[in-house]
Design an enzyme around this catalytic site. Structure first.
Site, short mmCIF file in Angstrom:
data_model
loop_
_atom_site.label_atom_id
_atom_site.label_comp_id
_atom_site.label_asym_id
_atom_site.label_seq_id
_atom_site.Cartn_x
_atom_site.Cartn_y
_atom_site.Cartn_z
N SER A 87 20.36 159.58 -118.67
CA SER A 87 21.30 159.72 -119.78
C SER A 87 20.81 160.80 -120.74
O SER A 87 19.58 160.96 -120.92
CB SER A 87 21.43 158.40 -120.55
OG SER A 87 22.19 158.60 -121.74
N TYR A 99 17.40 151.63 -124.90
CA TYR A 99 18.12 152.11 -123.71
C TYR A 99 17.61 153.49 -123.31
O TYR A 99 17.33 153.75 -122.13
CB TYR A 99 19.62 152.16 -124.04
CG TYR A 99 20.47 152.93 -123.06
CD1 TYR A 99 20.85 152.36 -121.85
CD2 TYR A 99 20.92 154.21 -123.35
CE1 TYR A 99 21.63 153.07 -120.95
CE2 TYR A 99 21.70 154.92 -122.47
CZ TYR A 99 22.06 154.35 -121.27
OH TYR A 99 22.83 155.04 -120.38
#
Ligand code: NAD
Length: 261
Positions: free
Chosen positions: A154, A164
């Site tokens: 990501s 995350y």
């Protein structure tokens, strides 16, 4: 050897895509459809068995080939069963796309405050899950003389702006380590780092009026949001002979969010 567009084709290849059975519009679904349209037989794997079956039906309805399989990537036994199902259906595996992950369902806890159980859950699914899949599938790739692994990371890992993001940065580390250790066995290992993508989960996490979208609007070179289908071209490059000499890389598909210093 002259380049031909045929090098992007995946006829005769078998691809496992985890997290491909999400409800509605998901990146894994776009990946599975894209690989199938390029000629691969696809194992649509997800913890959501009904969703995996529905995406496999969609692929078969388009005249391509797929099976749906339930898997919990955090559980090595379940992952081995997924590999066995792939072997039984298609005789081997050439491509592993580690796309499954926890994102929209995560609480936005600060690292300094996060409960250890929550931390362990993110790392177990987003990092150990990809390792479990590689450990189960790489032996099948060796039998075929090589393979391709693509890990879904990501833009949020560059830099890691959340727990995350930390998990996705760890997945970058797994990518480069596996690339070095498996390269001589003709196994390419790369990552795709999407920007803000209009999957249902992405829209849920960051609605148009969210502060994060405003932040991106101030810095991203092109469009802030991309559709899941806009990630598929990079995936096909990394999964096909066209990308045979690419390994250990992170391809950012994000309209120019994360730029090289
Ligand atoms: N949407 C975005 O903006 C964006 C941006 C960057 C990266 N990503 C990454 O792309 C991937 C797909 O995201 P998405 O937006 O399509 O979200 P999504 O929630 O639709 O996809 C994640 C899928 O993983 C599955 N999954 C979760 N835990 C699992 C487990 N233990 N075992 C097997 N499957 C499991 C879910 O059922 C779901 O289908 C994720 O790894 C996400 O982190 C998304």
């Amino acid at each position: 050897m002259a380049f031909t567009h045929e090098q992007f084709r995946l006829d005769g290849k078998v691809a496992v895509v985890t997290g491909a059975g999400g409800r509605g519009n998901s990146i894994g679904r776009a990946y599975a459809l894209g690989l199938a349209a390029a000629g691969a037989s696809v194992v649509v794997a997800d913890i959501n068995a009904d969703g995996a079956a529905a995406v496999a039906d969609e692929i078969n309805g388009g005249g391509w080939r797929a099976i749906g399989v339930r898997v919990d990537i955090a559980d090595p036994v379940s992952v081995r069963e997924m590999a066995t199902a792939a072997l039984a259906a298609y005789g081997g595996v050439d491509i592993l796309v580690n796309n499954a992950g926890l994102m929209a369902e995560l609480k936005s806890e600060r690292a300094v405050d996060i409960a250890l159980d929550d931390w362990n859950r993110v790392m177990t699914v987003n990092v150990t899950g990809a390792l479990n899949c590689a450990q189960a599938i790489v032996p099948l790739m060796r039998v075929r003389g090589g393979g391709k692994i693509v890990n879904q990371v990501s833009g949020g890992a560059f830099p890691a702006i959340s727990v995350y993001g930390i998990s996705k940065l760890a997945l970058v580390g797994l990518t480069t380590t596996l690339a070095r250790q498996l390269g001589r066995e003709n196994i390419n290992v790369n990552a795709i780092a999407p920007g803000n993508t209009t999957s249902d989960a992405g829209r849920q996490l960051t609605p148009d009026d969210s502060p994060f979208i405003k932040f991106l609007e101030a810095s991203v070179a092109m469009r802030v949001r991309g559709a899941p289908e806009e990630l598929v071209g990079a995936l096909l490059l990394l999964c096909s002979d066209a990308g045979a000499w690419i390994t250990g890389q992170v391809i950012h598909v994000d309209g120019g969010w994360v730029l090289r210093p």
